[in-house]
Design a protein around this motif. Structure first.
Motif, PDB file in Angstrom:
ATOM      1  N   LEU A 199       0.830  -1.201   0.000  1.00 53.34           N
ATOM      2  CA  LEU A 199       0.000   0.000   0.000  1.00 53.34           C
ATOM      3  C   LEU A 199       0.864   1.250   0.000  1.00 53.34           C
ATOM      4  O   LEU A 199       0.558   2.248  -0.689  1.00 53.34           O
ATOM      5  CB  LEU A 199      -0.925   0.000   1.214  1.00 53.34           C
ATOM      6  N   THR A 200       1.925   1.214   0.753  1.00 58.90           N
ATOM      7  CA  THR A 200       2.848   2.345   0.767  1.00 58.90           C
ATOM      8  C   THR A 200       3.492   2.542  -0.600  1.00 58.90           C
ATOM      9  O   THR A 200       3.729   3.679  -1.052  1.00 58.90           O
ATOM     10  CB  THR A 200       3.926   2.117   1.837  1.00 58.90           C
ATOM     11  N   LEU A 201       3.810   1.409  -1.258  1.00 57.94           N
ATOM     12  CA  LEU A 201       4.398   1.490  -2.593  1.00 57.94           C
ATOM     13  C   LEU A 201       3.439   2.159  -3.574  1.00 57.94           C
ATOM     14  O   LEU A 201       3.840   3.041  -4.357  1.00 57.94           O
ATOM     15  CB  LEU A 201       4.762   0.093  -3.083  1.00 57.94           C
ATOM     16  N   LEU A 202       2.156   1.750  -3.523  1.00 60.28           N
ATOM     17  CA  LEU A 202       1.175   2.331  -4.454  1.00 60.28           C
ATOM     18  C   LEU A 202       0.976   3.816  -4.190  1.00 60.28           C
ATOM     19  O   LEU A 202       0.949   4.638  -5.124  1.00 60.28           O
ATOM     20  CB  LEU A 202      -0.154   1.582  -4.315  1.00 60.28           C
ATOM     21  N   THR A 203       0.806   4.177  -2.912  1.00 57.97           N
ATOM     22  CA  THR A 203       0.620   5.598  -2.606  1.00 57.97           C
ATOM     23  C   THR A 203       1.860   6.405  -2.935  1.00 57.97           C
ATOM     24  O   THR A 203       1.769   7.582  -3.324  1.00 57.97           O
ATOM     25  CB  THR A 203       0.269   5.766  -1.122  1.00 57.97           C
ATOM     26  N   GLY A 204       3.030   5.773  -2.811  1.00 58.51           N
ATOM     27  CA  GLY A 204       4.263   6.485  -3.158  1.00 58.51           C
ATOM     28  C   GLY A 204       4.375   6.734  -4.640  1.00 58.51           C
ATOM     29  O   GLY A 204       4.813   7.814  -5.086  1.00 58.51           O
ATOM     30  N   ILE A 205       3.949   5.739  -5.435  1.00 55.78           N
ATOM     31  CA  ILE A 205       4.033   5.905  -6.892  1.00 55.78           C
ATOM     32  C   ILE A 205       3.083   7.000  -7.353  1.00 55.78           C
ATOM     33  O   ILE A 205       3.445   7.902  -8.126  1.00 55.78           O
ATOM     34  CB  ILE A 205       3.720   4.568  -7.588  1.00 55.78           C
ATOM     35  N   TYR A 206       1.830   6.938  -6.875  1.00 50.72           N
ATOM     36  CA  TYR A 206       0.857   7.929  -7.323  1.00 50.72           C
ATOM     37  C   TYR A 206       0.971   9.246  -6.582  1.00 50.72           C
ATOM     38  O   TYR A 206       0.201  10.173  -6.835  1.00 50.72           O
ATOM     39  CB  TYR A 206      -0.560   7.362  -7.175  1.00 50.72           C
ATOM     40  N   GLY A 207       1.930   9.339  -5.724  1.00 46.74           N
ATOM     41  CA  GLY A 207       2.213  10.627  -5.094  1.00 46.74           C
ATOM     42  C   GLY A 207       3.373  11.351  -5.743  1.00 46.74           C
ATOM     43  O   GLY A 207       3.816  12.397  -5.254  1.00 46.74           O
ATOM     44  N   MET A 208       3.918  10.780  -6.812  1.00 41.96           N
ATOM     45  CA  MET A 208       5.025  11.432  -7.508  1.00 41.96           C
ATOM     46  C   MET A 208       4.547  12.695  -8.234  1.00 41.96           C
ATOM     47  O   MET A 208       3.410  12.765  -8.697  1.00 41.96           O
ATOM     48  CB  MET A 208       5.642  10.466  -8.528  1.00 41.96           C
ATOM     49  N   ASN A 209       5.435  13.657  -8.349  1.00 39.01           N
ATOM     50  CA  ASN A 209       5.105  14.945  -8.963  1.00 39.01           C
ATOM     51  C   ASN A 209       5.422  14.946 -10.466  1.00 39.01           C
ATOM     52  O   ASN A 209       6.302  15.641 -10.957  1.00 39.01           O
ATOM     53  CB  ASN A 209       5.864  16.082  -8.269  1.00 39.01           C
ATOM     54  N   PHE A 210       4.697  14.060 -11.214  1.00 39.03           N
ATOM     55  CA  PHE A 210       4.802  14.054 -12.673  1.00 39.03           C
ATOM     56  C   PHE A 210       3.512  14.624 -13.256  1.00 39.03           C
ATOM     57  O   PHE A 210       2.415  14.461 -12.688  1.00 39.03           O
ATOM     58  CB  PHE A 210       5.030  12.639 -13.210  1.00 39.03           C
ATOM     59  N   GLU A 211       3.659  15.280 -14.422  1.00 39.05           N
ATOM     60  CA  GLU A 211       2.476  15.862 -15.060  1.00 39.05           C
ATOM     61  C   GLU A 211       1.599  14.787 -15.673  1.00 39.05           C
ATOM     62  O   GLU A 211       0.367  14.913 -15.707  1.00 39.05           O
ATOM     63  CB  GLU A 211       2.891  16.878 -16.120  1.00 39.05           C
ATOM     64  N   VAL A 212       2.211  13.728 -16.190  1.00 42.51           N
ATOM     65  CA  VAL A 212       1.445  12.660 -16.845  1.00 42.51           C
ATOM     66  C   VAL A 212       1.566  11.394 -16.023  1.00 42.51           C
ATOM     67  O   VAL A 212       2.649  10.814 -15.907  1.00 42.51           O
ATOM     68  CB  VAL A 212       1.947  12.413 -18.291  1.00 42.51           C
TER      69      VAL A 212
END
Length: 389
Positions: free
Chosen positions: A319-332
């Motif tokens: 769960l931490t991995l998923l939230t970490g990935i979708y918390g990245m500051n990318f535009e796309v």
């Protein structure tokens, strides 16, 4: 100082007792029953003993007798043998200033090493005289002395047929020791009850065990009893060896006890002391085993807690991995503009958690951490059996 004169009847060959010297009677031996209070003036007591028995007591032996802390000992001289025997003070003795023992849940009393009092009993044994010295408050031999007092100055016809008086100083010494040692067997039950109490406290209590100081004092008390028994066994063995080598020095010519019977009496005393010593040794081993099981159970409880923490960490890591990935500051980011992306991610995280919990349960890695010590120990035993099969 009390004096007891043992005579033998010329016709019936029966021993009878008198409180004063008798003329025209065949004397067997004399018993001088003394207390430590009589030795307040050692030199004067030495002269009194010499006037009664013509035995000159050694000055060093008198110092040993007066020393209330002297360990059990056996020593021989040309005129007499000195036997010092330390006995454990029991409740029926007259030591009224014994400290009060604290209670635990009104069920068990502490066995404090400071409360394990011992008192010396000294015997100077010669073929025709026995000189005994004891603490005036020590009433362990009072019952036997009272029996002798009831027989004083009685005619032989008035004595019961089953009453048999000692025939030598050694015989009387062994009877007095037997009266003391027989009471040692009575302490086994309260000692066992105390050890059972501590076993329950160590293994059955759900609260944290904090009475370590009391438990160590209990173990020290058991060790003191064991050391006391070792001293007594050494003294009785030396007495036995002396009897085997030269019994005539300890018994008079009118002694009715053969060497074999005397040795049987000594072996009986040894057996009683050894039984107490072995019982105390077993109790010490029981306490040690309970302590080992307690620490083993505490270690198992700690491992159980660490296992639960590891499971929680394993569940939340994806769960931490998923939230970490979708918390990245990318535009796309895939699904970033999707109106159902948030709920899709929540369902994915819930499904991942359920799958991990199912896998952990199938592998028997999940369980409650609040278990009693016996349950944890039995669980480990079942796991070991499964590994064997």
């Amino acid at each position: 100082m009390k004096q007891y004169y043992f005579y033998i009847h010329s016709e019936s060959q029966v021993i009878f007792l008198s409180s004063k010297p008798l003329e025209n009677k065949q004397l067997v031996f004399v018993w001088l029953e003394c207390t430590l209070d009589d030795l307040a003036l050692p030199e004067q007591w030495q002269q009194q003993v010499y006037a009664q028995t013509h035995l000159m007591m050694n000055e060093y032996h008198i110092e040993d007798i007066c020393n209330i802390d002297h360990p059990s000992n056996y020593d021989t001289t040309e005129d007499y043998d000195l036997l010092i025997f330390r006995k454990l003070v029991t409740p029926e003795d007259g030591f009224t200033e014994l400290p009060q023992q604290p209670d635990h849940d009104d069920k068990i009393k502490m066995l404090n090493p400071a409360e394990l009092l011992t008192t010396p009993m000294s015997f100077c044994i010669s073929p025709y005289y026995l000189i005994s010295v004891r603490d005036s408050r020590n009433l362990a031999t009072k019952q036997y002395v009272d029996r002798l007092n009831s027989m004083l100055d009685k005619d032989i016809s008035q004595l019961g047929k089953n009453i048999r008086l000692p025939s030598s100083p050694l015989d009387l010494t062994l009877r007095l020791l037997n009266a003391v040692i027989d009471r040692y067997l009575d302490i086994r039950l309260p000692l066992t009850q105390r050890v059972t109490f501590w076993q329950n406290q160590l293994l059955q209590s759900s609260a944290r065990f904090t009475q370590w100081q009391d438990l160590f004092q209990e173990n020290m008390a058991l060790q003191q009893i064991e050391y006391l028994c070792e001293e007594q066994i050494d003294v009785l063995q030396e007495l036995r060896d002396d009897i085997m080598e030269n019994q005539s020095q300890l018994t008079g010519e009118f002694s009715l006890e053969s060497q074999d019977i005397t040795l049987v009496r000594v072996h009986d005393l040894l057996s009683h002391v050894e039984r107490v010593q072995k019982h105390v040794t077993r109790l010490e081993a029981m306490i040690k085993t309970a302590i080992d099981l307690h620490f083993s159970a505490i270690a198992n409880q700690t491992n159980e807690n660490m296992r639960i923490l590891a499971i929680i960490t394993a569940i939340f890591s994806p769960l931490t991995l998923l939230t970490g990935i979708y918390g990245m500051n990318f535009e796309v980011i895939p699904g970033l503009k999707n109106p159902y992306g948030f709920w899709f991610m929540v369902m994915t995280m819930i499904l991942t958690t359920l799958i991990l919990m199912y896998i952990f349960r199938r592998k028997r890695l999940m369980g409650t951490s609040q278990r009693s010590i016996p349950e944890l120990l039995s669980q480990n035993q079942k796991i070991d059996l499964n590994k064997i099969h």
